[in-house]
Scaffold this active site. Structure first.
Site, short mmCIF file in Angstrom:
data_model
loop_
_atom_site.label_atom_id
_atom_site.label_comp_id
_atom_site.label_asym_id
_atom_site.label_seq_id
_atom_site.Cartn_x
_atom_site.Cartn_y
_atom_site.Cartn_z
CB CYS A 1 1.07 -6.14 4.16
SG CYS A 1 2.71 -5.92 4.92
CG ASP A 2 -2.26 -2.39 4.62
OD1 ASP A 2 -1.25 -2.77 5.22
OD2 ASP A 2 -2.62 -1.21 4.62
CE LYS A 3 -6.35 -2.46 1.63
NZ LYS A 3 -5.03 -2.00 2.08
CB CYS B 1 4.35 0.11 8.48
SG CYS B 1 4.90 0.12 6.77
CB SER C 1 -3.23 4.84 5.48
OG SER C 1 -2.27 4.22 6.31
CD GLU D 1 -4.76 2.46 2.68
OE1 GLU D 1 -5.09 1.47 3.32
OE2 GLU D 1 -3.58 2.90 2.63
CG ASP E 1 -2.12 -0.91 1.04
OD1 ASP E 1 -1.90 -2.05 0.60
OD2 ASP E 1 -3.25 -0.50 1.33
#
Length: 555
Positions: A119-121, A192, A469, A443, A78
């Site tokens: 991570c995110d998705k 992160c 985000s 985002e 991202d």
């Protein structure tokens, strides 16, 4: 075993021959076949090291009597996709990830899955696949990166490099200092370091019962992270033997536990999209009201970046997710009898876990806020709801009224912010960035980080039908539904309209009459799709539903 369909009987001689071509032996094919879904790639810091964890998982599977079979899945960073057309793809990739795991699993008849992501998705995509397939599955993350340091202060990607862009644009820091922030913000591999979407989802996986204790907080570089991966590989064999499946674990009680943890920690607003989507795959009825109901009774007891200065390594040192869940359990806010992949109840898993640093994880009777991290707003501007991370909003901006500054894309808004065209008191409106209109619901980290970097987070609000985000802080309201591309009220806002935000009152409205609203809506015409013909995004835009229902694809 499902794998018998490809390994057993005379008719499967060709199938076995293909396995032998890869070096498998007959003994391997008499054991359960365990798919090890490895999201390793060389573009995401949180995934760069997953090959090592996948090897640990496979050692665990083999030690416990299974045959591990590794296969890959995609992942988008991202941060690198941010603030350009590439950001249209991360949320849309969630469905691709779930679909590809489905295709590989059913196509090869695996008996169980170990999902290795970070991570995110990728995390929600994997959990969606587990719920959809409903074969024994366990999730293990790559863990958070360590905090960086700059001039004696802890920094991460958001409070370092991203907000440094805004500070640099406003003349607060030099070229040299911005370059120093680039080098210090991300010092190790891992997701992160703050409580952004990736780490929030990795923590919630523990509360959902789909990951072992420690999954959310053990730092990526620690040896304990590899130990956790090996244990997960061993544990999948117990789940297969006992035929314990994801839908046995991901019940409404488990989702309520995850939401409660989310509110107590002040997690990413993206988790609302993802929990709704996972619940949809699990056949569990979940709606926005559930999030707000739980938020109103759950104290916010941690302030992790971007809301505060602590990082995930601090949460790990302070006792981890089990310590937070145990505090919530003692306060009567957790369903302790929900079963987990550890083959014991959540209550049994967290029993004895204590908070080791009350500065990092506050006592329930001394929270940062009496309410949870997020709030659901409604009003004539968001009839179907909007989302704000209230734990990251300054007290003076919990209520705000100001003139709308209208932008029809993130690029337009970012350009105006960087050109110092936004003034204290303004309400920045970014529309046509929803799941369908963008398409992909980008985002808005670059605009929000620039606002914060310029020191305007205490005087400027931002609302959008896009999303934020997990690193966003300040009065930033996203997921406005219905979105502009579906003729939602945000589509007919005009420059200078007065917008009123009341987070404690759960209200988001524009000061125009119902009659004026109807006149403007009658004049509105749907713009052409921003997606190119023939692309995945064009197909996605035709199938995706509202953010208020998780931006899932129509069944």
């Amino acid at each position: 075993m499902k794998s018998k369909e490809v390994t057993q009987g005379a008719a499967r001689a060709p199938h076995r021959s293909l396995f032998y071509a890869m070096g498998y032996i007959p003994e391997d094919l008499k054991k359960p076949l365990i798919g090890v879904v490895n999201a390793h790639n060389e573009i995401i810091p949180g995934h760069f090291h997953l090959d090592e964890l996948a090897q640990a998982v496979k050692m665990g599977v083999s030690a416990a009597g299974g045959t591990p079979v590794e296969f890959p899945v995609i992942g988008i960073c991202d941060g690198i996709a941010m603030n350009h057309s590439g950001m249209k793809y991360p949320l849309a990739s969630r469905e691709l990830i779930a679909d590809s795991i489905e295709a590989m699993t059913i196509g090869h008849k695996f008996d169980g899955l170990v999902l290795v992501g970070n991570c995110d998705k990728i995390v929600p995509g994997m959990l969606m696949a587990a719920a959809r397939l409903n074969i024994p599955s366990i999730y293990v993350s790559g863990g958070p990166m360590l905090l960086g340091h700059h001039k004696g202060k802890a920094v991460d990607l958001i409070r370092g490099a991203f907000e440094g862009v805004g500070a640099h644009a406003s003349g607060k820091i030099t070229d040299e200092e911005l370059e120093q922030l680039e080098y210090s913000s991300c010092p190790t591999c891992g997701s992160c370091a703050g409580l952004f979407t990736a780490n929030t989802m990795n923590c919630l996986a523990e509360a959902l019962g789909m990951a072992l204790p420690g999954n959310g907080t053990i730092p990526a570089p620690f040896g304990a992270r590899k130990q956790l991966a090996r244990k997960a590989g061993m544990q999948i064999m117990e789940l297969v033997r006992r035929d314990i499946r994801p839908r046995d674990l991901m019940t409404i009680g488990a989702f309520r536990n995850a939401i409660t943890l989310d509110m107590a920690m002040g997690g990413s607003s993206n988790t609302i999209l993802h929990l709704l989507a996972i619940a949809d795959e699990a056949g569990v009825k979940l709606d926005l009201e559930e999030f707000d109901r739980i938020s109103m009774k759950t104290p916010n007891i941690t302030r992790i970046s971007p809301a505060g200065s602590h990082g995930m390594e601090d949460i790990h040192r302070a006792g981890g997710i089990s310590a937070i869940l145990n505090q919530l359990y003692k306060a009567g806010l957790i369903y302790p009898d929900e079963f987990t992949v550890a083959c014991r109840t959540l209550g049994e898993s967290i029993s004895g876990a204590e908070v080791l640093d009350p500065v990092v994880i506050r006592p329930m009777d001394d929270p940062y806020r009496k309410e949870g991290g997020m709030a659901i707003l409604r009003g004539n501007l968001a009839p179907d709801g909007a989302v704000v991370k209230q734990s990251a909003v300054e007290p003076e901006m919990m209520k705000h009224k100001g003139p709308a500054r209208i932008f029809n894309s993130e690029e337009e808004a970012f350009e105006a912010i960087m050109a110092k065209g936004i003034k204290p008191g303004d309400v920045v409106v970014i529309r046509y960035e929803g799941p369908k209109g963008c398409p992909g619901m980008r985002e808005m980290l670059s605009p929000t980080a620039a606002i914060a970097g310029m020191g305007l987070e205490k005087s400027v609000a931002l609302i959008t039908d896009g999303r934020f985000s997990g690193g966003t802080r300040g009065p930033c309201i996203g997921h406005v539904s219905p979105e502009a591309s579906e003729g939602g009220p945000i589509a007919i806002l005009e420059e200078g309209d007065m917008i009123e935000i009341d987070i404690p009152g759960r209200m988001l409205r524009v000061e125009i009459s119902d009659e004026e609203m109807e006149k403007r809506l009658a004049r509105w015409k749907q713009p052409p799709s921003k997606a190119e013909e023939g692309t995945y995004l064009m197909r996605y835009s035709k199938l995706v539903t509202s953010a208020s229902t998780g931006a899932v694809l129509r069944k």
